[in-house]
Motif scaffolding. Structure first.
Motif, PDB file in Angstrom:
ATOM      1  N   ALA A   7       0.832  -1.208   0.000  1.00  0.00           N
ATOM      2  CA  ALA A   7       0.000   0.000   0.000  1.00  0.00           C
ATOM      3  C   ALA A   7       0.862   1.251   0.000  1.00  0.00           C
ATOM      4  CB  ALA A   7      -0.922  -0.017   1.209  1.00  0.00           C
ATOM      5  N   ALA A   8       1.939   1.241   0.784  1.00  0.00           N
ATOM      6  CA  ALA A   8       2.822   2.404   0.850  1.00  0.00           C
ATOM      7  C   ALA A   8       3.476   2.668  -0.498  1.00  0.00           C
ATOM      8  CB  ALA A   8       3.883   2.188   1.927  1.00  0.00           C
ATOM      9  N   PRO A  42      -4.772   5.230  -0.796  1.00  0.00           N
ATOM     10  CA  PRO A  42      -5.584   5.949   0.194  1.00  0.00           C
ATOM     11  C   PRO A  42      -5.932   5.034   1.360  1.00  0.00           C
ATOM     12  CG  PRO A  42      -6.358   6.391  -2.027  1.00  0.00           C
ATOM     13  CD  PRO A  42      -5.357   5.292  -2.152  1.00  0.00           C
ATOM     14  N   MET A  43      -5.737   5.534   2.581  1.00  0.00           N
ATOM     15  CA  MET A  43      -5.914   4.730   3.782  1.00  0.00           C
ATOM     16  C   MET A  43      -6.681   5.532   4.821  1.00  0.00           C
ATOM     17  SD  MET A  43      -4.778   1.673   5.023  1.00  0.00           S
ATOM     18  CE  MET A  43      -3.257   1.433   4.108  1.00  0.00           C
ATOM     19  N   GLU A  84     -13.735  13.442   0.574  1.00  0.00           N
ATOM     20  CA  GLU A  84     -13.087  14.010  -0.610  1.00  0.00           C
ATOM     21  C   GLU A  84     -12.736  12.913  -1.601  1.00  0.00           C
ATOM     22  OE1 GLU A  84      -9.822  15.997   1.227  1.00  0.00           O
ATOM     23  OE2 GLU A  84     -10.991  17.794   1.767  1.00  0.00           O
ATOM     24  N   TRP A  85     -12.187  11.804  -1.067  1.00  0.00           N
ATOM     25  CA  TRP A  85     -11.795  10.703  -1.955  1.00  0.00           C
ATOM     26  C   TRP A  85     -13.021  10.090  -2.623  1.00  0.00           C
ATOM     27  CZ3 TRP A  85     -13.053   5.498  -2.031  1.00  0.00           C
ATOM     28  CH2 TRP A  85     -12.322   4.702  -2.921  1.00  0.00           C
ATOM     29  N   TYR A  86     -14.067   9.841  -1.856  1.00  0.00           N
ATOM     30  CA  TYR A  86     -15.254   9.204  -2.421  1.00  0.00           C
ATOM     31  C   TYR A  86     -15.902  10.103  -3.470  1.00  0.00           C
ATOM     32  CZ  TYR A  86     -19.425   6.328  -2.769  1.00  0.00           C
ATOM     33  OH  TYR A  86     -20.416   5.517  -3.252  1.00  0.00           O
ATOM     34  N   THR A  87     -16.005  11.375  -3.179  1.00  0.00           N
ATOM     35  CA  THR A  87     -16.626  12.308  -4.117  1.00  0.00           C
ATOM     36  C   THR A  87     -15.858  12.348  -5.437  1.00  0.00           C
ATOM     37  OG1 THR A  87     -17.458  13.668  -2.295  1.00  0.00           O
ATOM     38  CG2 THR A  87     -17.329  14.707  -4.468  1.00  0.00           C
TER      39      THR A  87
END
Length: 332
Positions: free
Chosen positions: A179-180, A185-186, A227-230
């Motif tokens: 993931a890194a 996104p976490m 913000e990420w979902y939008t």
């Protein structure tokens, strides 16, 4: 009669041949739905509760991340840190196969040796927890002195990518390192109740860290998730939608799934799509009064899922089920 060859590797073929009914069929259907969602251009949001990192879910999840089958993760603070503990101290872990037979005196003996038990696996405090504490404390203090603030996962990303840790497992089997490397996104709600969260609190109390807000917290995680979902869930129906793959229950699942009704009801954003796929692996007893045990349809009344959302629930042990689903999605 000629047999039609089945796609995928040995595990996928085994699942397709043997998993035909009940929870086995649900597993197969959920994996097929996962693949179909990705094939339509959707992305997948994975949530992880329980002790999946200590169960070494990285053996399959890391490859899911590398191959772009998982696009964002919400997990407990324990799962965030325990993948790193395993990465650096695996050789010092001890397995206790007879854990069901342990007496209180046996448990005390493990404590006296600083071996913290998670079901059948003991995490060594000095080799794992304290070693990572030393590494992350240096990052916390550096950010504190500079007046900078980061999320819990960002501090661990920095440590992992810094290349200073000596590892005891193949780094390819660390899901957090994978993931890194992708800057995935976490989101880690409730990080404060984790081991590192407790350590951070202690260092704030002792004065080693001056600004308690050096580590960013849950409300900011929700803002970041919104913000990420939008930006990710375009109002395009199934194409481009965000799926929700949930391992276990609790805050790791409840926190992120609420972002959709929050955007609809609290921000009055009517054009935000619902989650486009839903699957939960849970061994919780089905119960309409609990979150972990509620059937997916109950989420319709909360504005999280829609009538047409593909929904799957697998009532089984996630340490068995999740790797099998990942194997089928990967074509193993």
């Amino acid at each position: 009669m000629q047999t039609v060859p089945q796609a995928g590797g040995e595990i996928s073929r085994f699942i397709r041949h043997h998993f035909r009914h009940f929870n086995a069929a649900s597993l197969r259907d959920a994996a097929d739905g996962y693949t179909a969602h990705l094939d339509r251009g959707g992305v997948m949001f994975l949530t992880m509760a329980g002790a999946m990192s200590t169960a070494e879910i990285g053996l399959s999840l890391a490859e899911m991340i590398r191959q772009g089958k998982v696009h964002a993760i919400c997990c407990t603070g324990a799962n965030l840190e325990e993948d790193v503990f395993n990465l650096v101290a695996h050789d010092f872990y001890e397995r206790v196969p007879h854990y069901r037979d342990l007496t209180p005196a046996d448990e005390q003996a493990l404590l006296d040796r600083h071996m913290n038990r998670v079901t059948d696996t003991c995490i060594p405090e000095m080799e794992a927890m304290r070693r990572i504490e030393a590494a992350v404390l240096a990052e916390w203090q550096e950010a504190d002195r500079a007046g900078e603030r980061y999320f819990p996962h960002q501090f661990l990303y920095r440590i992992l990518l810094g290349g200073k840790l000596e590892t005891q497992i193949d780094p390819a089997n660390s899901w957090l390192l994978a993931a890194a490397e992708r800057n995935l996104p976490m989101f880690v709600p409730g990080w404060e109740d984790s081991t590192l969260g407790n350590m951070y609190t202690g260092h704030c109390i002792s004065g080693d860290i001056r600004n308690v807000h050096t580590v960013r917290t849950g409300i900011e995680y929700m803002i970041s998730l919104a913000e990420w979902y939008t930006a990710t869930a375009h109002p395009m129906g199934a194409t481009g939608s965000v799926g929700f793959f949930q391992i276990g229950g609790g805050i790791a699942g409840d926190f992120p799934i609420c972002v959709v009704p929050m955007l609809h009801q609290d921000l009055q954003r009517e054009d935000v799509p619902l989650w486009g796929y839903f699957c939960q692996i849970s061994d919780s007893t089905t119960s309409y009064g609990s979150y972990s045990g509620a059937v997916p349809n109950e989420k319709i009344t909360w504005g999280k899922l829609g009538i047409a959302t593909p929904k799957y629930i697998i009532e089984s042990d996630a340490s068995i089920v999740a790797p099998l689903i990942f194997a089928q999605v990967l074509g193993w």
